[in-house]
Design a protein around this motif. Structure first.
Motif, short mmCIF file in Angstrom:
data_model
loop_
_atom_site.label_atom_id
_atom_site.label_comp_id
_atom_site.label_asym_id
_atom_site.label_seq_id
_atom_site.Cartn_x
_atom_site.Cartn_y
_atom_site.Cartn_z
N ALA A 5 0.92 -1.20 0.06
CA ALA A 5 0.14 -0.06 -0.06
C ALA A 5 0.94 1.35 -0.01
CB ALA A 5 -0.78 0.01 1.22
N SER A 6 2.05 1.05 -0.08
CA SER A 6 2.96 2.39 0.16
C SER A 6 3.08 2.85 -1.20
CB SER A 6 4.51 1.83 0.34
OG SER A 6 4.56 1.12 1.65
N LYS A 7 3.22 4.24 -1.26
CA LYS A 7 3.23 5.11 -2.11
C LYS A 7 4.54 6.21 -2.19
CE LYS A 7 -1.78 5.55 -3.38
NZ LYS A 7 -2.42 4.96 -2.36
N ILE A 8 4.97 6.48 -3.29
CA ILE A 8 5.90 7.71 -3.48
C ILE A 8 5.65 8.36 -4.51
CG2 ILE A 8 7.62 6.17 -4.41
CD1 ILE A 8 9.63 7.88 -2.80
N THR A 12 3.22 3.55 -9.11
CA THR A 12 1.83 2.99 -9.32
C THR A 12 1.60 1.67 -8.56
OG1 THR A 12 3.20 1.77 -11.07
CG2 THR A 12 1.62 3.92 -11.31
N LYS A 13 2.63 0.99 -8.16
CA LYS A 13 2.31 -0.35 -7.53
C LYS A 13 3.61 -0.84 -6.68
CE LYS A 13 2.52 -3.98 -10.44
NZ LYS A 13 2.24 -4.78 -11.55
N VAL A 14 3.47 -1.54 -5.68
CA VAL A 14 4.60 -2.04 -4.68
C VAL A 14 4.54 -3.44 -4.95
CG1 VAL A 14 5.89 -1.93 -2.88
CG2 VAL A 14 5.24 0.14 -3.70
N VAL A 15 5.38 -4.21 -5.23
CA VAL A 15 5.39 -5.65 -5.15
C VAL A 15 6.58 -6.03 -4.30
CG1 VAL A 15 5.72 -7.87 -6.62
CG2 VAL A 15 4.92 -5.54 -7.63
N PRO A 16 6.04 -6.34 -2.95
CA PRO A 16 7.21 -6.85 -1.83
C PRO A 16 7.89 -8.09 -2.52
CG PRO A 16 5.05 -6.48 -1.10
CD PRO A 16 4.89 -6.76 -2.39
N LYS A 17 9.14 -8.24 -2.15
CA LYS A 17 10.00 -9.44 -2.41
C LYS A 17 10.93 -9.77 -1.04
CE LYS A 17 11.77 -9.28 -6.61
NZ LYS A 17 12.64 -8.94 -7.67
N ASP A 62 9.86 -4.42 -5.37
CA ASP A 62 10.10 -3.53 -6.75
C ASP A 62 8.87 -2.37 -6.53
OD1 ASP A 62 11.70 -5.10 -8.01
OD2 ASP A 62 10.39 -6.25 -8.92
N LEU A 63 9.56 -1.41 -6.91
CA LEU A 63 8.88 -0.28 -6.86
C LEU A 63 8.20 0.34 -8.28
CD1 LEU A 63 7.63 2.33 -5.37
CD2 LEU A 63 9.78 3.42 -5.47
N HIS A 64 6.98 0.05 -8.93
CA HIS A 64 6.72 0.27 -10.10
C HIS A 64 6.27 1.97 -10.17
CE1 HIS A 64 6.50 -3.96 -11.54
NE2 HIS A 64 6.64 -4.09 -10.66
N GLY A 65 6.35 2.56 -11.21
CA GLY A 65 5.95 3.92 -11.45
C GLY A 65 6.03 4.40 -12.64
N ASN A 66 5.61 5.68 -12.83
CA ASN A 66 5.73 6.50 -14.16
C ASN A 66 6.71 7.50 -13.90
OD1 ASN A 66 3.79 5.06 -15.57
ND2 ASN A 66 2.10 6.24 -14.47
N LEU A 67 7.68 7.27 -14.79
CA LEU A 67 8.87 8.36 -14.84
C LEU A 67 8.62 9.29 -15.88
CD1 LEU A 67 11.51 9.30 -13.44
CD2 LEU A 67 12.79 7.84 -15.08
N THR A 68 8.52 10.43 -15.81
CA THR A 68 8.59 11.77 -16.54
C THR A 68 9.86 12.28 -16.75
OG1 THR A 68 6.27 11.82 -16.10
CG2 THR A 68 7.24 13.47 -17.74
N ALA A 75 14.01 -2.01 -5.15
CA ALA A 75 14.19 -1.02 -3.78
C ALA A 75 14.49 -1.84 -2.71
CB ALA A 75 13.38 -0.10 -3.68
N GLU A 76 15.03 -1.35 -1.86
CA GLU A 76 15.24 -2.11 -0.47
C GLU A 76 15.10 -1.00 0.87
OE1 GLU A 76 19.29 -3.86 1.62
OE2 GLU A 76 19.50 -2.90 -0.07
N LYS A 77 14.31 -1.48 1.58
CA LYS A 77 14.20 -0.61 2.97
C LYS A 77 15.82 -0.85 3.91
CE LYS A 77 12.48 -1.32 7.16
NZ LYS A 77 11.42 -1.65 8.01
#
Lengths: 189, 182
Positions: free
Chosen positions: A66-69, A108-113, A119-125, A137-139
């Motif tokens: 549910a995380s967002k950035i 747009t989406k976070v897929v825990p591994k 994996d942090l999915h998103g739109n890069l402009t 990504a990694e915490k």
């Protein structure tokens, strides 16, 4: 009685399950970095960074997906420690900063591994082109800071193909892609 | 005769004039061409290096020229020159000097924002003052570009005016610039 009430209310507070917390990226204290590296001629690395950016994220350790950035980068702040090269990077040959002064990333989406990775999915402009990218990504850690705040830190990396973002200047076959390295430390709001 | 007289130019002024003229057009040509060189061009590093080296030497020549004007003032205008011609040529020549100095200064500001000195061939380096204002390299780059085009336009006008004196007015204005006595 007062003590009891206090204890009860504290217990109640502790019983509330951890909720997604909102963080602001600590650009104020410069505990966040947007860096890149690109091969020079295939022989070595050239490092650079964007000095000015801002963003925030929400993060919940128990509900990572549910995380967002969101992150906004001032492309004019590109810095590779060489004035002439930076001028060239800002020009139409590369980042076109007068036309596209901002680059943004919106997840747009976070897929825990495994473990603390995801994996942090998103739109890069970037350079006016929006493309979906996946940031590995990694915490790195989270907890109280010594000054009464609460912080969480992450690192992520992704590889961009320059041509995908309409950056067509030929830097040679080894330099068609650039690796973007993000390190963000957020302060809980 | 090295020094100028009241009626003709001496060798120092003549040589400096044509050397500067040649250098200005040369630097413009190289500058115009080098900004679009591809990264793998063999000139990618050499052309800017020479452009900067020659540009600094041009600044030295121009400083000498200005000093020389005080030491040995240029001859008076030909009697046949009309007053508007004298006024216009004085303004154009002042702008040519100003333009060259602005080009040198703006060029210097582009290259030295990060504190790196400018190497003049392998002979010496001009130290950097670092960043003096925000967006220095970009602003100086724009100034450099626009002033370069303006200077070349003015220099062409200056040259055409000289040709007008030579071929239409048939006076000694241009011949004098080669050091001949009128």
């Amino acid at each position: 009685m007062k003590k009891l009430l206090l204890a009860a209310s504290m217990a109640a507070m502790m019983a509330i399950p951890a909720q997604a917390a909102d963080y602001v990226i600590d650009t104020q204290g410069a505990h966040a970095f947007v860096q890149f590296k690109i091969s020079h001629l295939g022989y070595s690395w050239l490092y650079g960074r964007f000095n000015t950016f801002s963003g925030d994220f929400s993060y919940d350790a128990d509900k990572l997906e549910a995380s967002k950035i969101q992150l906004t980068i001032d492309t004019n702040s590109v810095d590779s420690n060489h004035a002439e090269r930076d001028k060239h990077l800002r020009s139409g040959d590369f980042l076109n900063v007068s036309k596209h002064p901002k680059a943004t990333f919106v997840s747009t989406k976070v897929v825990p591994k495994a473990g603390d990775t995801f994996d942090l999915h998103g739109n890069l402009t970037l350079n006016g082109v929006t493309k979906e990218v996946v940031i590995a990504a990694e915490k790195l850690g989270e907890g109280k800071d010594p000054w009464g705040g609460y912080r969480a830190g992450f690192a992520g990396t992704t590889t961009l193909t320059l041509k995908d973002f309409a950056i067509n200047t030929d830097l040679g076959p080894a330099s068609a892609t650039v690796q973007l390295d993000l390190t963000v430390e957020g302060i809980r709001k | 005769m090295l020094k100028n007289s009241s009626s003709h130019y001496g060798l120092v002024s003549v040589v400096l004039h044509w050397l500067v003229a040649l250098t200005v057009f040369g630097l413009f040509g190289v500058g115009f061409w080098m900004v679009d060189l591809s990264y793998y061009s063999e000139w990618y590093r050499t052309a800017p290096y020479w452009h900067k080296s020659v540009g600094i030497l041009l600044a030295v020549a121009m400083l000498l020229r200005v000093l020389w004007r005080f030491f040995s003032p240029p001859p008076t205008a030909l009697a046949s020159h009309k007053s508007w011609e004298k006024r216009t040529s004085a303004v154009v020549q002042f702008c040519l000097y100003l333009g060259i100095f602005m080009l040198v200064l703006s060029g210097y500001l582009i290259s030295t924002e990060d504190g790196r000195p400018i190497a003049v061939f392998t002979w010496f380096e001009v130290p950097a003052l670092g960043a003096l204002f925000a967006n220095q390299a970009d602003i100086a780059g724009l100034v450099h570009e626009y002033v370069a085009y303006s200077l070349i336009a003015l220099a062409v006008l200056h040259g055409l005016a000289a040709l007008k004196h030579h071929f239409i007015d048939k006076d000694n204005t241009l011949k004098r610039m080669f050091g001949r006595k009128p």
